[in-house]
Each structure stands twice: as structure tokens, then as C-alpha cells.
Design an enzyme around this catalytic site. Sequence first.
Site, PDB file in Angstrom:
ATOM      1  CD1 TRP A  24       0.033   1.162   3.252  1.00 32.82           C
ATOM      2  CD2 TRP A  24       0.252  -1.065   3.284  1.00 32.82           C
ATOM      3  NE1 TRP A  24       0.672   0.818   4.421  1.00 32.82           N
ATOM      4  CE2 TRP A  24       0.823  -0.546   4.466  1.00 32.82           C
ATOM      5  CE3 TRP A  24       0.269  -2.438   3.075  1.00 32.82           C
ATOM      6  CZ2 TRP A  24       1.402  -1.366   5.436  1.00 32.82           C
ATOM      7  CZ3 TRP A  24       0.850  -3.253   4.042  1.00 32.82           C
ATOM      8  CH2 TRP A  24       1.405  -2.722   5.195  1.00 32.82           C
ATOM      9  CD  GLU A  37      -3.568  -0.224   8.390  1.00 32.04           C
ATOM     10  OE1 GLU A  37      -3.727  -0.909   9.420  1.00 32.04           O
ATOM     11  OE2 GLU A  37      -2.493   0.352   8.120  1.00 32.04           O
ATOM     12  CE1 TYR A 120      -4.211   0.869  13.715  1.00 37.66           C
ATOM     13  CE2 TYR A 120      -5.496  -0.566  12.272  1.00 37.66           C
ATOM     14  CZ  TYR A 120      -4.291   0.014  12.628  1.00 37.66           C
ATOM     15  OH  TYR A 120      -3.164  -0.232  11.889  1.00 37.66           O
ATOM     16  CG  ASP A 138      -0.847  -1.018  15.713  1.00 32.94           C
ATOM     17  OD1 ASP A 138      -0.123  -0.314  16.466  1.00 32.94           O
ATOM     18  OD2 ASP A 138      -0.424  -1.518  14.662  1.00 32.94           O
ATOM     19  CB  CYS A 198      16.733  -1.660  24.792  1.00 25.80           C
ATOM     20  SG  CYS A 198      15.031  -1.840  25.420  1.00 25.80           S
TER      21      CYS A 198
END
Length: 366
Positions: A24, A37, A120, A138, A198
Amino acid sequence: MSDLTPLQKTLLDWFEENRRDLPWRKRYDPYEVWISEVILQQTQMDRGVQYIERFLERFPTMESLAEADEEEVLKLWEGLGYYARARNLMLAARQMVTEHGGAFPEDVQTARALPGVGRYTAGAVLSQAYNQEEPIVDANVERVLSRLFDVDAPIKSSQAQSFLWETARSLIPKGRAREFNQAIMEFGNLICGKKPSCMLCPLTDQCEAHYLGIVDHRPVPAERRPAVPVEVASGVLVHKGYIFIQKRPEDGVWPGLWEFPGGNVEKGETPAECVVREFMEELEWDVETAEKIAIIRHGYTTFKVTLSAFLLRFKDEHEGWPEPVLHAATEGQWVSFAELDKYTFPAGHRKLIDMIARDMRYAWFV
């Protein structure tokens, strides 16, 4: 760029360098964004992309989907589960063709009035296709924001959700909704995942959970109810080289999908007794078990199914292929094994078909 906050700039810069080539994103066509989606809800990205490409190849426009045959749409959807999403796609496409000129509405309230379009989905389409400053939250965004801002309430609680949606809206840079919303989703998928990276994260100096050493404890999970065990039995009735399948009614579980007849094992009966009883109650056919094919276990959101599958035969000889008296289905078919691939089955029954195809014991009718 000078009026961006450090958080906004970091995410946008990261996205510019790391954005994936996804279907998309070539044109940001509203129809393609919407289809993508909806497919990606409850579906992993790598697997979802294959479905998106296949779906858009077959139904490239809103009009083609609005005119689609439900059986074909469900077949393309097979394996994604949550089949109500596919039916809502067709209903919404028809509504957009008749009421909105075949275009996805640019107004958020009008969009949310479409079948299957919630907060959403509306935000995702409007922000990506039209660059409107509508937020999206989400699971990826939940992880990022709950760690950045140390959200200590259960992530699905009204308190947490209210904070997350308000924060997501406030963070969108003016005129950059398309890029920013994708950036934070992509970041949550690739860096701030369930097992966060992280060491690779450019936001550690702005992350409250990282500062407190509690990244692994955010987001706070909602209390999960244990899945309810359900024991069922189904029968593969083979007669003169053909197999009987039936179509489930439009209400109840797996509406409109095809299945091998059967039902829940009742207290005090064996799975073999169950499947014989179900064939009599559902079809008025007197059958017997030839052998047990397999036990298939399949998990769903709220229940865990143990499916005992049996090869069946009629007790008495029949000329041709008998017509059933349908009590629990809308349609029945006698089909060859090869023809089963044309029909849409629930995941557990599709597993059974695949298992039979691999088992040399059944080569005589496969």
C-alpha cells in the site's frame, strides 16, 4: 523540521531510513490502504502481505469487490480467520459504491459508519491515504507509548486506552500524519517489539520504562481468561469415491463456511458415538465409523478445540449419492477430494484435509 520535537524527529528520521517496501506504500491509494489494514488485523506482517497482494490482484478496485461473489472472497480469505472481516469488506465496498461514489470517505464519522470500520481502521486509512491528523493505536503503538510514558495501568483498560489515544493524537506533527503514524507502528514492530531491541533503539534517552529498568514489564497485560476446552467430533463420509460436506448457516460459529458434519461430544459418549449420532440428527443418515483418522488440536481466542476425526461409511448400501435431510446446514455437496480445495473450511477442518492428503492410507480416494 525545526518545529518538530526530538521524539517526532527521531521517529521520522528512523522511518525514512528503515521503512519497508509494502504494497500500500506504492501509491497510498485509499482502497489499497483499507484492504491492507483490515487484512493485517490479527495477522503477522510477513504472512499478511501475501494475502494483501493476492486479494488486490483479484479485486483491484472498490467496484470489483462490491460485485464479488461471497464464496470467492471467503476462499481468498481462508487461513486468516475472523471471517466477519471479509464479509464486512464486501458490505462496506457495496455501501461505498452506492453512497460514496466508490471512494473511501474522507470524514472520520462517515468512515466509522461503514460496516467493520472502527476507530483504528478509520484513523489508519484517513491518516495514510489522506494525510489527515487522525491517531491510530494498535498493539505496536501500545508497546511504544506504554514504554515511553510508563503506562502502569493494564493496557486494555479504559484508563490506559484513553491516555494512549490522546497521546497518539497529540504527537502527530502538523502535515506529517501519514509518515508519523506509519513510523510509530513500524518502530513498534521492528524495534520496540514484544522482545524489545533496546540496544538498537534511538529513543532510550526519552523512554521512561528504559530509565526505570522495567521495559519488560510494559505494557501491563490485561488479565487473560483461560481458554475453554471444547471436544468435538467430525466425520469424513466417503461413498463411491466422493466425500460429503455441508455449508454452515449464516448465524452461529463460522457462518457460511463448509465443514465435515459433526458436533460437540456430549457427556457420557465417546467421540465415535458422537459423530454417528450427529450424522443421524443433522442429516438423517445411518453411518458407522470405519477408522479414526486423527486428533486435531486448534486454539482460538476464547476456546481450545480437540477435534476427533473419523472416516465414515453408510451402514447400508445406497445407489448413487443419497440426498441428505439438512437440519444444521444450508447446503450439502458430494465432492471429490481434489474439489475440496474450491471450498472454504474452518482452520481445524483445513488441517484435517491437509493431513489426509499426506497420509498414504487414504491414497485410494485422495
